[in-house]
Design an enzyme around this catalytic site. Structure first.
Site, PDB file in Angstrom:
ATOM      1  CB  CYS A   3      11.014  -4.138  -7.811  1.00  8.69           C
ATOM      2  SG  CYS A   3      10.074  -5.523  -7.157  1.00  8.69           S
ATOM      3  N   GLY A  22       0.743  -1.243   0.000  1.00 15.28           N
ATOM      4  CA  GLY A  22       0.000   0.000   0.000  1.00 15.28           C
ATOM      5  C   GLY A  22       0.773   1.292   0.000  1.00 15.28           C
TER       6      GLY A  22
END
Length: 760
Positions: free
Chosen positions: A376, A232
């Protein structure tokens, strides 16, 4: 998710005890849908993506370095487990040298940086009422008091703002997390970080993960979808942006829909989002690649059918953040255990899932909207290959946005135009090189896109690969993508691509895609009309449910609009809420019986419209969290109350400017008295006039506002985000504080000397 039993034995001996429970992925999308979440059949497809990748991977080729100087640590700021491996992976080195992600001259520096701990970073919430004070404290206090000897290099600041982040809202400290925990001289700074993070004034977030929300170009009126939102940090950043850009004293017209597959991760996401206190957030629990479009028939039988054309009939977004599950090797500096199990099959196994999620994101995007695709990972199969296939499938419907000049001080590199695919110790330059028996795991979309006319040449009766085409770069503008490398600015690795949707997506021949045959050209693909654009927004399974009211989702409380006029009128009258503040149609409960519901939540207009659309479409969205807690029912020993609902701390800042009753202004002495003692008798207040005023209040909820002397508010409509106010309960003989201990601690910290107050 754990490593499959068949392959775990090859890595277990090298793993520390607590590292065996994780695998090198960065999102929860690999995990199957939990019981009761729906989509069980589709969840098996995600497991298949995983198995295809891992079953092909042999034991990772690794070696442990003799060096013991590394301070690598993959724990969070408070730390749960610890080990100090310095590991290099032969497979990792061979793979990325062959892919050429950095030049040979940079390689040693690249690897050296990857083997050092990642500097921790955090972001100051721009929507916090204490934002200015926190930035001042960082600049004038901690930045000067923490000296360079805490860092490995004495010529850099121990704490400094990230130069590329706007308004100095993002900071990085250039010492390890272990130093932060163990060094007594850093104890005050450590305490500051923990308290402010728990309150929500700052958010711990890796520096590179702050980039995608900035490039999304979000405005307050935008409807935004975060497809894989947990844990989040990016969602919180997006909420910060829309609130920061919005006019003070009003709600943004837009909203954020934060989605995640795993219910437990949604719970963690909700816990983090509660610190924001926003009415513009909806949390959903779905597979990202199958996110519902909430489309319903225009002939839907609805009591407001004469006004139906005024309402949206499908769910589309202005902005989509598609931060997909990936192999995560860009996080090696904070999760060094990834070195032990790194292999190229992980990225290969995730490619198709990443592509499905991204294509669904494009489908849910409005024409003219923008989507950010990010990972990532450093693997081009997960990055440029996915981008290339999106552009190929969509033709001229989407374009890559050149983002090279958006953050001038951010050091970044263009996307790759050439790469290869690795499979079982073999390298392939084109899909035609892949043996037939391996084409189940290695698909055409993993390779750089080249025109079929260029790539193939006729030799006799058989088409063969043109040798000149093998070394030819991808024909798509992948240089518009952004690669962030760890050694460029002492951070993590990241990949970002920004898409702009120009037209409807063409129909895709799913059969030819699954068989990996050559797709027809984009010119041959018919475009969907406005009334039949079902492939773009809704699956056939969802279409069957349109117009029907499906049963409520198992394990999720229903969302019910509060329609009891007596309750709404009672609240408005008791607190003197101005008619300009809309209550009707904006209040929801999680209980079908409004007389039993303990909490009432407030939703913005955009969230209200979404809830209505979801109901009309047959409750396709599973929503575990929505709205801002505004009122809470409280029982009293005094018997029947005029109004049993108090104003919650979360919703106080929003409704205070519209209140005309049950509000008192207190001196700093009396305000501090309430924060310290929680319950104070009327006669014990320092200011007798304030005590008398408190006694004259109606029994029940009330609000106490800090009097700032000459700035004392006489007109509550002028109350802004910087106004310090607390919710209380007026009893028979005393005022009782209705604020959680952490909030009390923060306010006392601001009222006293500015020193962090010890928890205890």
């Amino acid at each position: 998710m754990q490593i499959p039993r068949s392959n775990k034995s090859s890595v277990l001996p090298l793993l520390p005890p607590l590292a065996t429970h994780s695998i090198a992925i960065s999102r929860s999308q690999w995990m199957s849908s939990p019981t009761g979440c729906g989509g069980r059949a589709r969840a098996s497809a995600q497991k298949l993506h995983f198995r295809r990748g891992v079953e092909q991977a042999g034991p990772p080729s690794i070696s442990i370095s003799d060096s013991s100087e590394s301070d690598a640590d993959d724990r969070d700021i408070d730390g749960r487990h610890n080990y100090d491996p310095v590991i290099t992976s032969v497979a990792f080195n061979e793979y990325y040298k062959e892919q050429g992600i950095v030049s040979p001259e940079e390689w040693d520096t690249f690897i050296e940086v990857l083997q050092t701990p990642l500097p921790a970073a955090f972001r100051v919430s721009s929507s916090s009422k204490f934002c200015a004070e926190i930035l001042q404290q960082l600049e004038t206090d901690f930045r000067k008091s923490i000296h360079p000897e805490h860092t490995e290099e004495n010529n850099i600041d121990a704490i400094a703002p990230l130069p590329w982040y706007p308004d100095n809202l993002a900071w990085q400290f250039n010492f390890s997390r272990r130093q932060l925990r163990k060094d007594h001289s850093l104890e005050r700074f450590h305490e500051f970080l923990k308290i402010e993070n728990e309150i929500g004034n700052i958010t711990r977030q890796e520096a590179v993960s702050m980039i995608p929300p900035l490039l999304l170009d979000v405005q307050p009126e935008h409807l935004v979808l975060d497809m894989c939102a947990a844990p989040g940090s990016k969602t919180y950043q997006l909420l910060d942006i829309i609130h920061q850009l919005n006019c003070e004293g009003s709600l943004p017209h837009g909203m954020i829909v934060a989605n995640d597959l795993i219910a437990q991760r949604c719970d963690h996401l909700i816990h983090k989002m509660k610190r924001m206190n926003t009415a513009n957030l909806v949390v959903t629990n779905h597979e990202a690649q199958c996110f519902p479009g909430c489309l319903f028939s225009k002939t839907y039988s609805y009591e407001m059918s004469n006004e139906l054309e005024k309402h949206p009939h499908q769910l589309l977004f202005d902005r989509v953040l598609c931060d997909v599950p990936c192999s995560g090797d860009g996080t090696l500096r904070k999760a060094p255990n990834i070195w032990r199990r790194w292999n190229s099959a992980t990225g290969n196994g995730l490619h198709s899932l990443q592509l499905q999620i991204a294509m669904r994101g494009i489908a849910l995007l409005k024409i003219g909207g923008r989507m950010v695709y990010s990972t990532c990972s450093m693997n081009p199969v997960e990055n440029e290959a996915v981008v290339s296939e999106i552009l190929r499938r969509c033709g001229g419907s989407v374009e890559l946005v050149d983002i090279s000049g958006k953050l001038p001080q951010l050091i970044h590199r263009p996307g790759l135009s050439k790469w290869k695919v690795h499979d079982k110790n073999r390298w392939f330059s084109t899909f035609e090189d892949v043996p037939d028996y391996r084409r189940g795991g290695i698909v055409r979309s993993m390779f750089p896109y080249r025109s079929t006319k260029v790539a193939l040449q006729q030799v006799g009766s058989h088409p063969t690969v043109n040798s000149d085409a093998v070394n030819k770069a991808c024909e798509l503008p992948l240089e518009c993508c952004m690669r962030i490398m760890p050694h460029d600015q002492n951070g993590g690795a990241f990949f970002i691509a920004v898409f702009q949707k120009l037209a409807r997506i063409p129909v895709i021949n799913k059969k030819s895609v699954s068989q990996e045959e050559d797709l027809p050209s984009m010119q041959e693909l018919p475009h969907l009309s406005e009334d039949t654009n079902l492939l773009e927004v809704i699956s056939s399974e969802e279409k069957d449910k349109v117009g029907e009211r499906s049963p409520k989702w198992k394990g999720v409380d229903p969302i019910v609009f509060l329609e009891d006029e007596s309750i709404i009128d009672n609240i408005r009258s008791f607190y003197g809420i101005d008619d300009s503040f809309p209550l009707r149609g904006h209040l929801v409960t999680r209980n079908s019986d409004s007389n039993c519901g303990k909490r009432i939540y407030y939703t913005s207009k955009s969230v209200k419209d979404l809830l209505e659309l979801n109901y009309q479409a047959g409750q396709q969205l599973k929503i575990p969290y929505v709205g801002l807690k505004m009122f809470e029912r409280k029982k009293s020993k005094q018997g029947t109350l005029t109004c049993p609902f108090r104003i919650s701390s979360e919703g106080l800042a929003l409704i205070l400017p519209y209140m005309t009753k049950q509000v008192l202004c207190a001196s700093e002495a009396d305000f501090r008295l309430l924060l310290q003692y929680k319950s104070v008798k009327f006669a014990n207040f320092v200011d007798r006039e304030f005590g008398d005023g408190a006694w004259e209040l109606m029994p029940g909820g009330c609000v106490i506002v800090l009097d700032k002397g000459s700035e004392a508010l006489k007109d509550w409509s002028r109350a802004g985000e910087s106004t310090m106010a607390i919710g209380c309960w007026k009893g028979k003989t005393s005022l009782n504080l209705m604020v959680n201990p952490l909030e009390c601690q923060e306010m006392l910290q601001r009222l006293l000397s500015g020193e962090p107050v010890r928890r205890g």
